[in-house]
Each structure stands twice: as C-alpha cells, then as structure tokens.
Scaffold this motif. Structure first.
Motif, PDB file in Angstrom:
ATOM      1  N   ALA A   1     -58.110 -60.148  19.220  1.00 23.83           N
ATOM      2  CA  ALA A   1     -58.360 -61.539  19.638  1.00 23.83           C
ATOM      3  C   ALA A   1     -59.543 -61.542  20.601  1.00 23.83           C
ATOM      4  O   ALA A   1     -59.660 -60.687  21.476  1.00 23.83           O
TER       5      ALA A   1
ATOM      6  N   LYS B   1     -53.940 -54.207  20.611  1.00 22.86           N
ATOM      7  CA  LYS B   1     -52.636 -54.849  20.854  1.00 22.86           C
ATOM      8  C   LYS B   1     -52.672 -56.336  20.543  1.00 22.86           C
ATOM      9  O   LYS B   1     -51.634 -56.954  20.312  1.00 22.86           O
ATOM     10  N   ALA B   2     -53.834 -56.942  20.575  1.00 24.43           N
ATOM     11  CA  ALA B   2     -53.936 -58.383  20.307  1.00 24.43           C
ATOM     12  C   ALA B   2     -54.703 -58.646  19.018  1.00 24.43           C
ATOM     13  O   ALA B   2     -55.276 -59.726  18.829  1.00 24.43           O
TER      14      ALA B   2
ATOM     15  N   GLU C   1     -57.209 -72.784  12.660  1.00 24.74           N
ATOM     16  CA  GLU C   1     -57.186 -73.440  13.974  1.00 24.74           C
ATOM     17  C   GLU C   1     -56.314 -74.692  13.983  1.00 24.74           C
ATOM     18  O   GLU C   1     -55.686 -75.013  14.991  1.00 24.74           O
TER      19      GLU C   1
ATOM     20  N   GLY D   1     -64.185 -73.758  16.636  1.00 18.84           N
ATOM     21  CA  GLY D   1     -65.101 -74.010  17.750  1.00 18.84           C
ATOM     22  C   GLY D   1     -66.349 -73.152  17.730  1.00 18.84           C
ATOM     23  O   GLY D   1     -67.187 -73.271  18.617  1.00 18.84           O
TER      24      GLY D   1
ATOM     25  N   LYS E   1     -56.427 -53.100  10.758  1.00 21.53           N
ATOM     26  CA  LYS E   1     -55.517 -54.248  10.666  1.00 21.53           C
ATOM     27  C   LYS E   1     -56.236 -55.574  10.896  1.00 21.53           C
ATOM     28  O   LYS E   1     -55.832 -56.598  10.342  1.00 21.53           O
TER      29      LYS E   1
ATOM     30  N   GLU F   1     -65.320 -66.913  11.971  1.00 18.84           N
ATOM     31  CA  GLU F   1     -66.594 -67.512  12.409  1.00 18.84           C
ATOM     32  C   GLU F   1     -67.576 -66.439  12.878  1.00 18.84           C
ATOM     33  O   GLU F   1     -68.771 -66.500  12.582  1.00 18.84           O
TER      34      GLU F   1
ATOM     35  N   ALA G   1     -58.419 -61.572  14.948  1.00 13.89           N
ATOM     36  CA  ALA G   1     -57.456 -62.622  14.561  1.00 13.89           C
ATOM     37  C   ALA G   1     -57.754 -63.950  15.239  1.00 13.89           C
ATOM     38  O   ALA G   1     -56.881 -64.815  15.316  1.00 13.89           O
TER      39      ALA G   1
ATOM     40  N   ALA H   1     -60.010 -66.495  18.322  1.00 14.41           N
ATOM     41  CA  ALA H   1     -60.168 -66.576  19.771  1.00 14.41           C
ATOM     42  C   ALA H   1     -58.803 -66.309  20.402  1.00 14.41           C
ATOM     43  O   ALA H   1     -57.762 -66.492  19.763  1.00 14.41           O
ATOM     44  N   ASP H   2     -58.813 -65.875  21.651  1.00 14.81           N
ATOM     45  CA  ASP H   2     -57.574 -65.436  22.306  1.00 14.81           C
ATOM     46  C   ASP H   2     -56.730 -66.654  22.698  1.00 14.81           C
ATOM     47  O   ASP H   2     -57.046 -67.369  23.660  1.00 14.81           O
ATOM     48  N   ILE H   3     -55.648 -66.863  21.942  1.00 10.68           N
ATOM     49  CA  ILE H   3     -54.812 -68.050  22.151  1.00 10.68           C
ATOM     50  C   ILE H   3     -54.106 -67.975  23.511  1.00 10.68           C
ATOM     51  O   ILE H   3     -53.949 -68.985  24.200  1.00 10.68           O
TER      52      ILE H   3
ATOM     53  N   GLY I   1     -61.791 -67.803  14.981  1.00 14.29           N
ATOM     54  CA  GLY I   1     -63.027 -67.281  15.570  1.00 14.29           C
ATOM     55  C   GLY I   1     -63.449 -65.960  14.963  1.00 14.29           C
ATOM     56  O   GLY I   1     -64.632 -65.621  14.975  1.00 14.29           O
TER      57      GLY I   1
HETATM   58  N1  CAA Z   1     -54.863 -64.698  20.216  1.00 10.49           N
HETATM   59  C1  CAA Z   1     -54.083 -63.970  21.052  1.00 10.49           C
HETATM   60  N2  CAA Z   1     -53.213 -63.035  20.623  1.00 10.49           N
HETATM   61  C2  CAA Z   1     -53.124 -62.831  19.298  1.00 10.49           C
HETATM   62  C3  CAA Z   1     -53.910 -63.550  18.375  1.00 10.49           C
HETATM   63  C4  CAA Z   1     -54.819 -64.523  18.882  1.00 10.49           C
HETATM   64  N3  CAA Z   1     -55.656 -65.243  18.096  1.00 10.49           N
HETATM   65  N4  CAA Z   1     -53.582 -63.144  17.120  1.00 10.49           N
HETATM   66  C5  CAA Z   1     -52.638 -62.185  17.263  1.00 10.49           C
HETATM   67  N5  CAA Z   1     -52.364 -62.001  18.590  1.00 10.49           N
HETATM   68  C6  CAA Z   1     -51.397 -61.077  19.183  1.00 10.49           C
HETATM   69  C7  CAA Z   1     -49.986 -61.580  18.996  1.00 10.49           C
HETATM   70  O1  CAA Z   1     -49.661 -62.526  19.994  1.00 10.49           O
HETATM   71  C8  CAA Z   1     -49.205 -60.295  19.123  1.00 10.49           C
HETATM   72  O2  CAA Z   1     -49.088 -59.967  20.488  1.00 10.49           O
HETATM   73  P1  CAA Z   1     -47.668 -59.452  21.075  1.00 10.49           P
HETATM   74  O3  CAA Z   1     -47.397 -58.152  20.308  1.00 10.49           O
HETATM   75  O4  CAA Z   1     -47.971 -59.219  22.506  1.00 10.49           O
HETATM   76  O5  CAA Z   1     -46.676 -60.492  20.776  1.00 10.49           O
HETATM   77  C9  CAA Z   1     -50.118 -59.263  18.476  1.00 10.49           C
HETATM   78  O6  CAA Z   1     -51.427 -59.839  18.475  1.00 10.49           O
HETATM   79  C10 CAA Z   1     -49.746 -58.975  17.042  1.00 10.49           C
HETATM   80  O7  CAA Z   1     -49.681 -60.216  16.361  1.00 10.49           O
HETATM   81  P2  CAA Z   1     -48.436 -60.635  15.441  1.00 10.49           P
HETATM   82  O8  CAA Z   1     -47.171 -60.037  15.979  1.00 10.49           O
HETATM   83  O9  CAA Z   1     -48.489 -62.116  15.286  1.00 10.49           O
HETATM   84  O10 CAA Z   1     -48.846 -59.874  14.104  1.00 10.49           O
HETATM   85  P3  CAA Z   1     -48.467 -60.278  12.599  1.00 10.49           P
HETATM   86  O11 CAA Z   1     -48.931 -59.143  11.768  1.00 10.49           O
HETATM   87  O12 CAA Z   1     -47.059 -60.732  12.498  1.00 10.49           O
HETATM   88  O13 CAA Z   1     -49.376 -61.583  12.277  1.00 10.49           O
HETATM   89  C11 CAA Z   1     -51.437 -62.856  12.254  1.00 10.49           C
HETATM   90  C12 CAA Z   1     -50.780 -61.452  12.243  1.00 10.49           C
HETATM   91  C13 CAA Z   1     -51.111 -63.613  10.965  1.00 10.49           C
HETATM   92  C14 CAA Z   1     -52.943 -62.639  12.357  1.00 10.49           C
HETATM   93  C15 CAA Z   1     -50.914 -63.659  13.467  1.00 10.49           C
HETATM   94  O14 CAA Z   1     -51.033 -62.850  14.641  1.00 10.49           O
HETATM   95  C16 CAA Z   1     -51.654 -64.929  13.722  1.00 10.49           C
HETATM   96  O15 CAA Z   1     -51.416 -65.925  13.060  1.00 10.49           O
HETATM   97  N6  CAA Z   1     -52.566 -64.950  14.736  1.00 10.49           N
HETATM   98  C17 CAA Z   1     -53.258 -66.148  15.155  1.00 10.49           C
HETATM   99  C18 CAA Z   1     -54.344 -66.535  14.174  1.00 10.49           C
HETATM  100  C19 CAA Z   1     -55.023 -67.812  14.631  1.00 10.49           C
HETATM  101  O16 CAA Z   1     -54.434 -68.857  14.746  1.00 10.49           O
HETATM  102  N7  CAA Z   1     -56.354 -67.718  14.909  1.00 10.49           N
HETATM  103  C20 CAA Z   1     -57.122 -68.842  15.350  1.00 10.49           C
HETATM  104  C21 CAA Z   1     -57.171 -68.892  16.869  1.00 10.49           C
HETATM  105  S1  CAA Z   1     -57.981 -70.336  17.501  1.00 10.49           S
HETATM  106  C22 CAA Z   1     -59.636 -69.999  17.331  1.00 10.49           C
HETATM  107  O17 CAA Z   1     -60.047 -68.966  16.839  1.00 10.49           O
HETATM  108  C23 CAA Z   1     -60.577 -71.064  17.861  1.00 10.49           C
HETATM  109  C24 CAA Z   1     -61.969 -70.912  17.384  1.00 10.49           C
HETATM  110  O18 CAA Z   1     -62.355 -71.415  16.369  1.00 10.49           O
HETATM  111  C25 CAA Z   1     -62.951 -70.177  18.171  1.00 10.49           C
END
Ligand code: CAA
Length: 258
Positions: free
Chosen positions: A27, A23-24, A132, A140, A59, A112, A63, A65-67, A109
C-alpha cells in the motif's frame, strides 16, 4: 541514500526499484511515495542508467493508496497538503523509459502508478482494478483519465463503476499491458526488455518517449509536427551517425554513452 520502503538494485545500465511494504501489500503511503520520487529522479539524472524497472512483490505490485493512513483524512488536510499529486507524479517527470513489472495486485493507486509507467509487463498472476468506489472515493492519481485512454470508455467505465478486477490475460487483450509472462519469468523478461532498451541510444529513447506522451496531449497534426522536429534533431546526435554508419558498414552499432 537509504530507503525504508524500497529495495534498489542496479544491473548494468538498468535500475530496478522494488516497492517493499510486504505486510500491507505495498500500500502506497507518504514515505514510500517520497522515496519512490527521490529514487526515480536520481536514476533519471544518472548517466550510467538507460532504463528503469518498477516492480513490487509476487503478491502485489501495490494494493492501492494506504487506506489506514487515509481513513481519517479531512478535506482541508488533503487539499492544503496536495494529497496524491504532490509526491505521486514524480514518475511523470522521468525522461528515461520506465517499465512496470507487475505481479499480483495492482489496484487503485497501484493500477494508477502502473499506468504512469511507459509500458507494463505482467505476470500471469497479475490483477488490475480501480476499486476506489468501494471505499467511498474516486480514483485520485489519474485512474479516470488514463484508464479510458488506455482501454477505451466502455471497459474503463465497467472497471471504475463496478470495481471488478481483471486478470493479466484480459489486461493484455484490452491493451493495458504489453506482454504477459509466467510469474517466475517476470523479472527475467522485464530485465531483458530493459537491457535491450538501455543498449539503444538513451537520447533517442528519450525522444521517442517524449513523442509518444505528446500524442496524449495534443492533436494529430501538432503531434506529427512535434515528432518531425525531434526526427530532424536526431540528425544532430552522435547516435544517428553511429547507427546509420554501422548499418552501412555491416557492423553492430556501439551506442555506449550516447
Ligand atoms: N491500504 C492499506 N492496507 C492495505 C491495503 C491498502 N490499500 N490493501 C491491503 N492492505 C493490508 C490489509 O489491511 C492487510 O493488513 P493486516 O494484515 O494488517 O490486516 C494486509 O494488507 C493484507 O491484506 P488482506 O488481508 O486484505 O489480503 P487479501 O489477500 O485477503 O486481499 C486485496 C487482498 C484484495 C488486495 C485486499 O487487501 C484489498 O481489497 N485491498 C484494498 C484494495 C483497494 O481498495 N485499493 C484502493 C485504495 S484507495 C486508492 O488507491 C485511492 C487512489 O486512487 C489513489
């Protein structure tokens, strides 16, 4: 051990660890990273396992770390709890080979974590990136360090600063992944590679992994000296005797348990 966010399967001498928070988009949260560390280290210590495959879903590999979990973190939380390093880097302690099998998103992440695997086999659906900056943080879990080492400064700066994602073919062209395969063949290909490795002498596979990783931490002269010591020590292993004598006797080697 029962896992909430992982699916575990063992095929012959290969362990498959599947990230499983569909579902996430997989993440990476605290529980999943704790479980992943435990599973990796347990398989590393298991004599019956010769190679580990880390994968996600069709899929998403992951995606990021859990935002949702991170959004309200404060600096004292992240610093005192050692956020990211504490339970993200167990994979770096694994001495047996780890293949990343990536389909869909490997972002932030997720990218990474993929780069902490020994090599990557990508489905043609895979997408890699370090976005990020778009959520107001730096990478990170080593993105600014491993990405330039893997693909060079120009490409790494491009991906890190623009947050653009690249597809599997570009990832292969620039050396981030070793092979690209049709999405429906990903696990078949990854398992075949893992079984090939598991059929080799595990002790020597571990030495090779150790040497290659040393290349990223030391000078060429010291790295070659390190390799030579391990090459010489290989002559103390039953694997060397079996491998070389099997060649001379024109038979297949039997590396079972070696
Ligand atoms: N954290 C938490 N939830 C996430 C997530 C993440 N990184 N990526 C996706 N999800 C969740 C969405 O919130 C959504 O949840 P809901 O159905 O409850 O709303 C579900 O997964 C499906 O996501 P989308 O509806 O956004 O799916 P999409 O197909 O339209 O888009 C995507 C896919 C392009 C991957 C988009 O979800 C996205 O941009 N995700 C975030 C990517 C991101 O920014 N990653 C970096 C995080 S920061 C990090 O990782 C720090 C580090 O270096 C350790």
């Amino acid at each position: 051990m029962q896992y909430e966010d992982l699916i575990i399967e063992v095929q012959d001498s290969v362990a498959v660890i599947r990230l499983n928070r569909p579902k996430a988009l997989n993440a990476l949260n605290e529980n999943m990273m704790n479980e992943l560390g435990a599973a990796l280290l347990a398989f590393d210590a298991d004599d019956k396992i010769g190679c580990i495959v880390l994968t996600g879903s069709e899929k998403a590999f992951a995606a990021g770390a859990d935002i949702a979990a991170m959004a309200n973190y404060t600096y004292p939380d992240t610093y005192t709890q050692g956020y990211i390093s504490r339970n993200w880097e167990h994979i770096l302690r694994v001495r047996k080979p780890v293949i990343g099998a990536v389909a869909g998103y490997a972002l932030g992440g997720g990218c990474e974590l993929a780069m902490m695997c020994d090599f990557l086999i990508a489905a043609d659906s895979a997408k890699f990136g370090q976005p990020e900056i778009k959520v107001g943080v730096t990478p990170g879990a080593g993105g600014t360090q491993r990405l330039p080492r893997a693909i060079g400064k120009a490409k790494a700066m491009d991906l890190l600063l623009t947050a653009r994602t690249i597809d599997a073919l570009e990832a292969e062209r620039i050396g981030l992944v070793s092979r690209v395969v049709p999405a429906d063949k990903l696990m078949e290909e990854a398992l075949a590679a893992a079984k090939t490795i598991a059929a080799m002498p595990t002790s020597v596979a571990m030495m090779i992994k150790d040497c290659v990783n040393r290349a990223f931490e030391t000078t060429l002269t010291d790295g070659v000296a390190y390799e030579r010591r391990l090459f010489q020590s290989a002559f103390g292993t039953p694997a060397q005797k079996e491998g070389m004598h099997a060649f001379l006797e024109k038979r297949l080697p039997n590396f079972d348990g070696l």
